[in-house]
Design a protein around this motif. Structure first.
Motif, PDB file in Angstrom:
ATOM      1  N   UNK A 239       0.846  -1.195   0.000  1.00  0.00           N
ATOM      2  CA  UNK A 239       0.000   0.000   0.000  1.00  0.00           C
ATOM      3  C   UNK A 239       0.883   1.247   0.000  1.00  0.00           C
ATOM      4  N   UNK A 240       1.379   1.571  -1.181  1.00  0.00           N
ATOM      5  CA  UNK A 240       2.328   2.664  -1.328  1.00  0.00           C
ATOM      6  C   UNK A 240       1.733   4.017  -0.935  1.00  0.00           C
ATOM      7  N   UNK A 241       0.440   4.163  -1.054  1.00  0.00           N
ATOM      8  CA  UNK A 241      -0.174   5.461  -0.748  1.00  0.00           C
ATOM      9  C   UNK A 241       0.069   5.870   0.709  1.00  0.00           C
ATOM     10  N   UNK A 242       0.259   4.882   1.584  1.00  0.00           N
ATOM     11  CA  UNK A 242       0.494   5.191   2.994  1.00  0.00           C
ATOM     12  C   UNK A 242       1.847   5.882   3.171  1.00  0.00           C
ATOM     13  N   UNK A 243       2.836   5.451   2.368  1.00  0.00           N
ATOM     14  CA  UNK A 243       4.172   6.060   2.453  1.00  0.00           C
ATOM     15  C   UNK A 243       4.153   7.510   1.971  1.00  0.00           C
TER      16      UNK A 243
END
Length: 281
Positions: A239-243
């Motif tokens: 879940x790259x959006x969290x980074x």
């Protein structure tokens, strides 16, 4: 249950990133979450917020450093083990094990090992050896098992944007990689690599030199599956959006989905709990 979504997430300070965690839980709704690097004592774990989000939890905190937790949506994890066996003098909070939805879930935060060579790297390898031995026992138990966490190991050069920049780092040392390979050789499946055999997949981007903006990442967060679970691997991802969120951890949540019901609840092994009993919900 049609599928079971299990995630691992090095939160890098749960008090500072509680909002990030709660937003991710609400949006992605994983069934099981393994958290690492809580950096908080047991009393500071935000259990009320996590319960309000629909999750039961067990946790093993430590002031300023380390700390692990297992969250379960709409149920309570059944604690099996608190602390990795093999060294009674090891005071680090790096390992939790629980039964959730018929699966034994091991949450681990393997030592970083830097700087190396030196005592921190020696501790990393010693901890890894203890984990390899314990993992063999879990495999022999016959239960479905997931080993999820921050391993602080880049398995191959395909799991990092540029190995030349990290040649002296403990995460890439031959000894670290050899331990990971021996672990896999027991029969575990590296779920993310099985799902994406030919792609560069990263789970960590450090805070320096715009590594996130340039996608200069590393894959150090892994979910390993026992042989009976590997055929049920449905999907995996990060879940790259969290980074990309404000005040984000340098890790992104990494997850898998397993097909079908895991069956009857896993029978926990003899418990060996460490730390405050009050940390259990």
């Amino acid at each position: 249950m049609d599928s079971l979504k299990i995630a691992t997430y090095n939160i890098n300070g749960i008090r500072a990133r509680r909002g990030n965690l709660l937003e991710w839980l609400a949006r992605e709704q994983p069934d099981v979450v393994c958290l690492q690097e809580l950096k908080a004592q047991d009393a500071d774990f935000p259990i009320d917020d996590i319960r309000a989000a629909g999750y039961g939890a067990i946790w093993h905190g430590q002031k300023s450093w380390n700390g692990v937790a297992i969250l379960a949506r709409d149920c309570e994890p059944l604690e099996i083990r608190r602390g990795l066996p093999g060294d009674r003098d090891d005071s680090h909070s790096r390992y939790l094990e629980a039964a959730v939805q018929g699966v034994i879930v091991a949450c681990l935060y393997l030592p970083n090992g830097n700087p190396q060579p030196g005592p921190k790297f020696d501790y990393k390898l010693s901890w890894f050896e203890r984990f390899i031995e314990h993992a063999a026992g879990l495999l022999a138990s016959g239960h479905p098992v997931v080993l999820a966490g921050d391993y602080n190991v880049v398995p191959t050069d395909e799991d990092i944007y540029n190995p030349r920049s990290w040649k002296k780092d403990a995460l890439l040392q031959p000894e670290s990689r050899e331990c990971f390979e021996r672990l896999l050789a027991q029969g575990w499946t590296d779920a993310l690599r099985a799902r994406y055999p030919d792609e560069r997949i990263y789970t960590f981007w450090d805070y320096f030199r715009q590594h996130w903006q340039k996608n200069s990442g590393l894959r150090i967060d892994h979910l390993l599956l026992s042989p009976d679970l590997a055929p049920r691997l449905q999907d995996a991802g990060v879940d790259r959006w969290v980074r990309d969120q404000e005040h984000a951890s340098d890790h992104a949540p990494t997850w898998i989905t397993l097909k079908g019901d895991a069956g009857a609840a896993a029978e926990p092994a003899k418990s060996n709990k460490r730390g405050k009993t009050g940390a259990r919900s």
